[in-house]
Design an enzyme around this catalytic site. Structure first.
Site: not given
Ligand SMILES: NC(=O)c1ccc[n+]([C@@H]2O[C@H](COP(=O)([O-])OP(=O)(O)OC[C@H]3O[C@@H](n4cnc5c(N)ncnc54)[C@H](OP(=O)(O)O)[C@@H]3O)[C@@H](O)[C@H]2O)c1
Length: 354
Positions: A131, A243
């Site tokens: 990710c 994130h």
């Protein structure tokens, strides 16, 4: 005839998001199977607004007749069952770290290296990058095309959902414990995550870096350019989803802030939100449920020749995992597989795997 899809890890953070994105984008699936561990057999997961799927046991699941298998059951499980699915004729798109650096497995971000998908034929497996890597390379690509990135220094601020649904529960429970003065318990994270930051994701490597940091470096080189040097510090923060990354890049050629901003604006999958005022940037909370990778705080780094710094934010469960995998599946059916097209109204369920 339509595409037959299996989602393996369907009860997890990434699996649930894959099911929701397949439905949301009208993926032409004739049949969708939800697969997880024996623990989940008989439970149900949502597929879009109206459908629910009964969960099958991976150990007993027969991949015969499945065209595309979207895997996210963890690396050790993928190591065993992804090759089994590929052997049965499915093309596996694997979200785990298991096959990413296998030279015979393409590592794909469709906006960057969609052509690499063709190499799936070697093992029948395509790997989805980490990710943190995905959102960083998405932002690097248009800038690299413009001025060639030589060296990247990145610090990540990674949400707990990246560590799975039990990690999300741990943040919730620890936060609650602080308020009600209960004893603090930790299982998933090595230190308390509530009201804290932990500079430790995945295991330690011999050189003192962590495996998450190593992944960002080697995956960036595999996807974008084998000559880019990446120094990462990966940090877990008490955020549920989304994130963030502070990135500084040293380029070979000069690159102005204006040129960088224009290149990023023109790039598919990127949204530039960069106003030098209060609230003129994107935070992880605002990225939740969004498909874009957001770039903010673009500015010159005066400490190196041809340096730029910026801030990148994305929903780690979507572009960082499930969306990227579904985009790969869409390219597979439009350009590589002959599965026919069932249309999204045509979705059925595989209720029993035998
Ligand atoms: N979360 C992210 O942002 C992200 C991004 C990229 C890649 N990934 C990778 O994707 C994988 C899954 O992540 P996640 O966040 O979805 O984890 P998660 O929420 O913990 O879910 C794990 C899933 O795997 C299944 N599973 C576990 N053991 C199994 C077994 N023995 N057989 C079959 N299924 C099994 C679980 O099924 P049960 O419910 O039956 O236990 C569940 O569906 C990990 O390898 C992770 O590194 C995650």
């Amino acid at each position: 005839m339509g595409t037959k899809v299996a989602v393996v890890g369907a009860t997890g953070n990434v699996g649930r998001e894959m099911l929701s994105i397949l439905a949301e984008r009208g993926f032409p699936a004739a049949d969708v199977a939800a697969v997880a561990s024996e623990r989940s057999v008989g439970s149900e997961v949502s597929y879009g607004e109206d459908d629910v799927l009964k969960v099958d046991d991976l150990e007993k699941f027969d991949f015969e007749g499945i065209d595309i298998a979207l895997f996210s059951p963890g690396a050790k499980i993928s190591a065993v069952h992804a090759p089994r699915a590929a052997k049965a004729g499915a093309v596996v798109i694997d979200n785990t770290s298991q096959f990413r650096m296998d030279p015979d497995v393409p590592l794909v971000v469709p906006e960057i290296n969609a052509a690499a998908i063709a190499q799936y034929r070697k093992r029948g497996i395509i790997a989805n990058p980490n990710c943190s890597t995905i959102q960083m390379v998405m932002a690097l690509k248009p800038l690299h095309d413009l001025a060639r990135a030589k060296r990247v220094v990145v610090s990540t601020y990674q949400s707990v959902s990246g560590a799975g649904r039990e990690a999300m529960d741990e943040l919730f429970n620890q936060t609650r414990s602080v308020y009600v003065n209960d004893p603090m318990t930790k299982e998933h994270f090595t230190k308390q995550i509530a009201f804290n930051c932990i500079p430790h994701i995945d295991v330690f490597m011999e050189d003192g870096s962590t495996k998450e940091e190593w992944k960002m470096a080697v995956e960036t080189r595999k996807i974008l350019d084998p000559d880019i040097a990446v120094q990462a510090t990966c940090v877990r923060v008490p955020v549920f989803i989304g994130h963030a990354e502070a990135v500084t890049v040293e380029f070979e050629k000069p690159i102005s802030v204006e040129a960088a901003r224009a290149a990023l604006r023109a790039a598919p999958g990127i949204s530039v939100v960069d106003h030098r005022v209060d609230e003129g940037y994107v935070t992880p909370l605002e990225s939740v449920g969004e498909d874009s990778v957001f770039v903010s705080r673009i500015r010159r780094d005066p400490t190196v020749r041809n340096g730029l710094s910026f801030w990148v934010v994305a929903d780690n469960l979507r572009k960082g995992a499930a969306l990227n995998a579904v985009q790969i599946a869409e390219i597979l059916i439009s350009e590589y597989l002959e599965t026919g097209s069932g249309g999204s109204d045509d979705v059925g369920q595989r209720r029993s795997a035998g």
